[in-house]
Scaffold this motif. Structure first.
Motif, PDB file in Angstrom:
ATOM      1  N   ASP A 194       1.011  -1.041  -0.025  1.00  0.00           N
ATOM      2  CA  ASP A 194       0.015   0.319   0.046  1.00  0.00           C
ATOM      3  C   ASP A 194       1.003   0.955  -0.358  1.00  0.00           C
ATOM      4  O   ASP A 194       1.919   0.957   0.458  1.00  0.00           O
ATOM      5  CB  ASP A 194      -1.039  -0.189   0.925  1.00  0.00           C
ATOM      6  CG  ASP A 194      -1.750   1.537   0.867  1.00  0.00           C
ATOM      7  OD1 ASP A 194      -2.254   0.785   0.082  1.00  0.00           O
ATOM      8  OD2 ASP A 194      -2.968   1.547   2.014  1.00  0.00           O
ATOM      9  N   TYR A 195       0.406   2.385  -0.630  1.00  0.00           N
ATOM     10  CA  TYR A 195       1.119   3.294  -0.502  1.00  0.00           C
ATOM     11  C   TYR A 195       0.307   4.725  -0.505  1.00  0.00           C
ATOM     12  O   TYR A 195      -1.179   4.739  -0.635  1.00  0.00           O
ATOM     13  CB  TYR A 195       1.805   3.693  -1.904  1.00  0.00           C
ATOM     14  CG  TYR A 195       1.735   4.011  -3.132  1.00  0.00           C
ATOM     15  CD1 TYR A 195       0.929   5.192  -3.987  1.00  0.00           C
ATOM     16  CD2 TYR A 195       0.567   2.457  -3.668  1.00  0.00           C
ATOM     17  CE1 TYR A 195       0.303   5.116  -4.420  1.00  0.00           C
ATOM     18  CE2 TYR A 195      -0.293   2.989  -5.120  1.00  0.00           C
ATOM     19  CZ  TYR A 195      -0.359   3.674  -5.810  1.00  0.00           C
ATOM     20  OH  TYR A 195      -1.229   4.173  -6.420  1.00  0.00           O
ATOM     21  N   SER A 196       0.879   5.981  -0.241  1.00  0.00           N
ATOM     22  CA  SER A 196       0.272   7.359  -0.057  1.00  0.00           C
ATOM     23  C   SER A 196       0.976   8.736  -1.015  1.00  0.00           C
ATOM     24  O   SER A 196       2.083   8.279  -0.497  1.00  0.00           O
ATOM     25  CB  SER A 196      -0.122   7.931   1.330  1.00  0.00           C
ATOM     26  OG  SER A 196      -0.337   9.342   1.174  1.00  0.00           O
ATOM     27  N   SER A 197       0.160   8.392  -1.630  1.00  0.00           N
ATOM     28  CA  SER A 197       1.475   9.942  -2.610  1.00  0.00           C
ATOM     29  C   SER A 197       0.655  11.147  -3.014  1.00  0.00           C
ATOM     30  O   SER A 197      -0.633  11.194  -3.369  1.00  0.00           O
ATOM     31  CB  SER A 197       1.972   9.277  -3.840  1.00  0.00           C
ATOM     32  OG  SER A 197       2.419  10.341  -5.208  1.00  0.00           O
ATOM     33  N   PRO A 207       1.228   6.580   8.876  1.00  0.00           N
ATOM     34  CA  PRO A 207       1.766   5.613   8.065  1.00  0.00           C
ATOM     35  C   PRO A 207       0.802   4.561   8.843  1.00  0.00           C
ATOM     36  O   PRO A 207       1.101   2.857   8.455  1.00  0.00           O
ATOM     37  CB  PRO A 207       2.741   5.484   9.053  1.00  0.00           C
ATOM     38  CG  PRO A 207       3.215   6.997   9.050  1.00  0.00           C
ATOM     39  CD  PRO A 207       1.930   7.925   9.114  1.00  0.00           C
ATOM     40  N   ALA A 208       0.639   4.975   9.604  1.00  0.00           N
ATOM     41  CA  ALA A 208      -0.582   3.538  10.456  1.00  0.00           C
ATOM     42  C   ALA A 208      -1.897   3.251   9.620  1.00  0.00           C
ATOM     43  O   ALA A 208      -1.518   1.996   9.409  1.00  0.00           O
ATOM     44  CB  ALA A 208      -0.824   3.640  11.777  1.00  0.00           C
ATOM     45  N   ASP A 209      -1.973   3.752   8.548  1.00  0.00           N
ATOM     46  CA  ASP A 209      -3.308   3.290   7.889  1.00  0.00           C
ATOM     47  C   ASP A 209      -2.926   2.597   7.020  1.00  0.00           C
ATOM     48  O   ASP A 209      -3.081   1.298   6.460  1.00  0.00           O
ATOM     49  CB  ASP A 209      -3.875   4.586   7.068  1.00  0.00           C
ATOM     50  CG  ASP A 209      -4.551   4.863   8.724  1.00  0.00           C
ATOM     51  OD1 ASP A 209      -5.264   4.662   9.644  1.00  0.00           O
ATOM     52  OD2 ASP A 209      -4.788   6.368   8.649  1.00  0.00           O
ATOM     53  N   ILE A 210      -1.457   3.508   6.377  1.00  0.00           N
ATOM     54  CA  ILE A 210      -1.043   2.343   5.442  1.00  0.00           C
ATOM     55  C   ILE A 210      -0.370   1.136   5.683  1.00  0.00           C
ATOM     56  O   ILE A 210      -0.369  -0.206   5.072  1.00  0.00           O
ATOM     57  CB  ILE A 210      -0.002   3.635   4.627  1.00  0.00           C
ATOM     58  CG1 ILE A 210       0.224   4.701   4.409  1.00  0.00           C
ATOM     59  CG2 ILE A 210       0.900   3.336   3.547  1.00  0.00           C
ATOM     60  CD1 ILE A 210       0.786   5.801   3.808  1.00  0.00           C
ATOM     61  N   GLY A 211       0.543   1.142   6.632  1.00  0.00           N
ATOM     62  CA  GLY A 211       0.957  -0.202   7.164  1.00  0.00           C
ATOM     63  C   GLY A 211      -0.078  -1.451   7.164  1.00  0.00           C
ATOM     64  O   GLY A 211       0.274  -2.297   6.938  1.00  0.00           O
ATOM     65  N   LYS A 212      -1.438  -0.568   8.265  1.00  0.00           N
ATOM     66  CA  LYS A 212      -2.772  -2.339   8.087  1.00  0.00           C
ATOM     67  C   LYS A 212      -2.985  -2.000   7.124  1.00  0.00           C
ATOM     68  O   LYS A 212      -3.189  -3.579   7.283  1.00  0.00           O
ATOM     69  CB  LYS A 212      -3.399  -1.220   9.056  1.00  0.00           C
ATOM     70  CG  LYS A 212      -4.810  -1.491   9.420  1.00  0.00           C
ATOM     71  CD  LYS A 212      -5.670  -1.275  10.479  1.00  0.00           C
ATOM     72  CE  LYS A 212      -7.108  -1.719  10.681  1.00  0.00           C
ATOM     73  NZ  LYS A 212      -7.900  -1.231  11.395  1.00  0.00           N
ATOM     74  N   GLU A 213      -2.804  -1.050   5.695  1.00  0.00           N
ATOM     75  CA  GLU A 213      -4.093  -1.434   5.146  1.00  0.00           C
ATOM     76  C   GLU A 213      -3.264  -2.706   4.130  1.00  0.00           C
ATOM     77  O   GLU A 213      -3.935  -3.731   3.523  1.00  0.00           O
ATOM     78  CB  GLU A 213      -4.165  -0.299   4.337  1.00  0.00           C
ATOM     79  CG  GLU A 213      -5.392  -1.022   2.528  1.00  0.00           C
ATOM     80  CD  GLU A 213      -5.998  -1.780   3.061  1.00  0.00           C
ATOM     81  OE1 GLU A 213      -6.902  -2.362   1.403  1.00  0.00           O
ATOM     82  OE2 GLU A 213      -6.413  -1.378   3.829  1.00  0.00           O
ATOM     83  N   ALA A 214      -1.264  -2.660   4.375  1.00  0.00           N
ATOM     84  CA  ALA A 214      -1.462  -3.590   2.931  1.00  0.00           C
ATOM     85  C   ALA A 214      -0.925  -4.815   3.817  1.00  0.00           C
ATOM     86  O   ALA A 214      -1.066  -5.481   3.145  1.00  0.00           O
ATOM     87  CB  ALA A 214       0.545  -2.780   3.105  1.00  0.00           C
ATOM     88  N   GLY A 215      -0.788  -4.752   4.954  1.00  0.00           N
ATOM     89  CA  GLY A 215      -1.031  -6.397   6.113  1.00  0.00           C
ATOM     90  C   GLY A 215      -2.183  -6.695   5.910  1.00  0.00           C
ATOM     91  O   GLY A 215      -2.117  -8.188   5.490  1.00  0.00           O
ATOM     92  N   GLU A 216      -3.348  -5.930   5.710  1.00  0.00           N
ATOM     93  CA  GLU A 216      -4.824  -6.667   5.824  1.00  0.00           C
ATOM     94  C   GLU A 216      -4.784  -7.128   4.071  1.00  0.00           C
ATOM     95  O   GLU A 216      -5.464  -8.617   4.533  1.00  0.00           O
ATOM     96  CB  GLU A 216      -5.381  -6.133   5.589  1.00  0.00           C
ATOM     97  CG  GLU A 216      -5.569  -5.067   7.233  1.00  0.00           C
ATOM     98  CD  GLU A 216      -6.638  -4.912   7.990  1.00  0.00           C
ATOM     99  OE1 GLU A 216      -7.745  -4.396   7.123  1.00  0.00           O
ATOM    100  OE2 GLU A 216      -7.132  -4.435   9.293  1.00  0.00           O
ATOM    101  N   ARG A 217      -4.000  -6.465   3.303  1.00  0.00           N
ATOM    102  CA  ARG A 217      -4.598  -7.369   1.819  1.00  0.00           C
ATOM    103  C   ARG A 217      -3.945  -8.315   1.455  1.00  0.00           C
ATOM    104  O   ARG A 217      -3.791  -9.245   0.947  1.00  0.00           O
ATOM    105  CB  ARG A 217      -3.670  -6.026   0.407  1.00  0.00           C
ATOM    106  CG  ARG A 217      -5.395  -4.670   1.270  1.00  0.00           C
ATOM    107  CD  ARG A 217      -3.974  -3.675  -0.325  1.00  0.00           C
ATOM    108  NE  ARG A 217      -4.117  -4.271  -1.457  1.00  0.00           N
ATOM    109  CZ  ARG A 217      -5.290  -3.988  -2.596  1.00  0.00           C
ATOM    110  NH1 ARG A 217      -6.490  -3.341  -2.329  1.00  0.00           N
ATOM    111  NH2 ARG A 217      -4.925  -4.605  -3.662  1.00  0.00           N
ATOM    112  N   VAL A 218      -2.194  -8.658   2.394  1.00  0.00           N
ATOM    113  CA  VAL A 218      -1.562  -9.502   1.810  1.00  0.00           C
ATOM    114  C   VAL A 218      -2.542 -10.763   2.301  1.00  0.00           C
ATOM    115  O   VAL A 218      -2.323 -12.570   2.271  1.00  0.00           O
ATOM    116  CB  VAL A 218       0.039  -9.397   2.539  1.00  0.00           C
ATOM    117  CG1 VAL A 218       0.148  -9.286   4.220  1.00  0.00           C
ATOM    118  CG2 VAL A 218       0.819 -10.505   1.415  1.00  0.00           C
TER     119      VAL A 218
END
Length: 445
Positions: A194-197, A207-218
């Motif tokens: 996940d990312y934000s630009s 950062p917490a939202d991006i990391g959580k989304e990446a983890g949940e996606r995988v």
């Protein structure tokens, strides 16, 4: 910074004047500016830090119908560079299409599009943000490893001066945070990100939202199943849908049309997509990732409905490409090194009426696509065949993850069957909502 910009404009103007003195009939000079700072981390440790600054000049000269371009640096001798460029032009083959943009099309004013945020982000903050993003992703149950996280800040800019009176400059800032993590073990591992630009630092997702989304996606992708070969309705997640819009943008690029490498080359004014498809390009969009007050040739581009209710209305055109097609530029010129090409700016496929949830429910059984890979798209014929993964839809609901399948069709047919959902997020230079496409061939087991 304003003083530095003016010095670059003065330098570009001196190159143009030197070119005219050396015998050029016309000339333009471009400065491409870049400033960047980034930090990458992996497994809680800093892996790399980078910082760079550059001001790269290019001078383009015209001698009759002959043209040559040359790269330069800020300290080079203007007269010597100009003489070398003119000498190159004199022995170049004639090109009757390559020229400066028409003077009456040049931008006369430069609206403030809100493209620059002067926030200075310290390397320590970038490090903290990257670590926090990765920590949040690794904290998701089921995440077993990390490919790393990063945070960056920077800016780009452009200065353009021409021999027929144009002089302009603009800057664009950029900030980002991203993370990629792995879930599962052994041969059952999956990867997602996940990312934000954003143009403005304060607009970045936490950062917490991006990391959580990446983890949940995988984690959602773990233990995928295979499905039988069949014809399905594919629903493209917005990430993948943006790629579909990118294929359309490539097919209506004037360069591909002039070179006859587009399957839509003879379709101007015709129905090329479902009537539910309207695609708009907006160079003057405030805070748009692709916005600019003028294009790479000094032309102010208007908002254009490239495809209106499925009907093709425009190509993306620069001056030279337009000349090849017997048309006029529409302000989509882009400087690429020492050459000028054409491209979209802020391209968006307008939203439809259904929500993604309603679309999935209405499909009943189908394939929700979250990733495509491979290079199986032939822009000459429109043939489309790409590896894919995502989720199977049963009884109108997401049922289980799917991998190791191939989706195939022809872009001509796909565009005619596209139905957009209502979840358009315009915070991308190429933006598309969730898309449903009937009649896709899914090759499975």
């Amino acid at each position: 910074m304003e003083d530095h910009t003016q010095s670059l404009i003065d330098r570009a103007a001196s190159l143009v004047e030197a070119a005219r003195s050396a015998g050029a009939d016309a000339a333009d000079a471009v400065v491409s500016r870049s400033r960047s700072k980034s930090v990458s981390v992996r497994l809680g440790k800093v892996e790399g830090t980078d910082a760079s600054e550059s001001d790269n000049f290019s001078l383009r000269v015209f001698v009759g119908e002959r043209v040559a371009s040359i790269s330069a640096n800020v300290t080079g001798d203007a007269a010597a560079l100009a003489e070398r460029a003119v000498a190159m032009a004199k022995v170049s083959p004639e090109d009757r299409h390559n020229r400066l943009a028409p003077q009456d099309r040049l931008a006369g004013s430069f609206p403030d599009l809100g493209l620059f945020d002067d926030t200075e982000v310290a390397s320590e903050r970038l490090t903290d943000d990257a670590l926090a993003t990765e920590d949040a992703a690794r904290a998701v149950d089921g995440v077993t490893n990390s490919s790393g996280a990063s945070a960056s800040s920077g800016s780009t800019g452009m200065v353009l001066v021409t021999s027929h009176g144009f002089s302009g400059a603009y800057r664009r800032s950029g900030f980002s945070r991203s993370v990629s993590v792995i879930g599962g073990e052994g041969t059952g591992m999956e990867r997602d990100y996940d990312y934000s630009s954003k143009l403005y630092f304060a607009d970045l997702r936490a950062p917490a939202d991006i990391g959580k989304e990446a983890g949940e996606r995988v984690v959602r992708r773990l233990n995928p199943r295979k499905v039988e070969t069949q014809t399905v309705t594919a629903i493209y997640d917005p990430r993948v849908a943006r790629g579909m819009l990118g294929h359309l943008a490539g097919a209506i690029n004037g360069a591909a049309v002039a070179r006859k490498t587009s399957f839509l080359k003879d379709r101007m004014g015709e129905q090329v997509a479902n009537a539910a498809v309207t695609v708009i390009d907006m160079p003057g969009k405030p805070r748009g990732h692709g916005s600019r007050p003028f294009d790479g040739e000094g032309v102010a581009g208007d908002t254009l409905t490239m495809v209106g209710e499925g009907v093709l209305n425009h190509w993306f055109l620069s001056t030279s490409i337009a000349s090849e097609l017997g048309l006029e530029t529409n302000g989509r010129g882009v400087r690429s090194g020492t050459s000028v090409s054409a491209s979209s700016t802020n391209l968006a496929l307008k939203a439809g009426a259904q929500s993604p949830e309603e679309m999935i429910k209405s499909v009943g059984t189908g394939f929700y696509v979250t990733e495509v890979f491979g290079h199986g798209v032939n822009m000459v014929t429109g043939e489309y065949s790409r590896g894919a993964s995502g989720f199977w839809i049963e009884n109108g609901e997401i049922a289980f993850p799917v991998s190791e399948v191939t989706l195939a069709s022809n872009l001509r047919d796909m565009f005619m069957r596209i139905v957009p959902a209502n979840d358009l997020d315009e915070d991308y230079a190429t933006a598309a909502p969730t898309l449903a496409i009937e009649g896709m061939t899914l090759a499975g087991q």
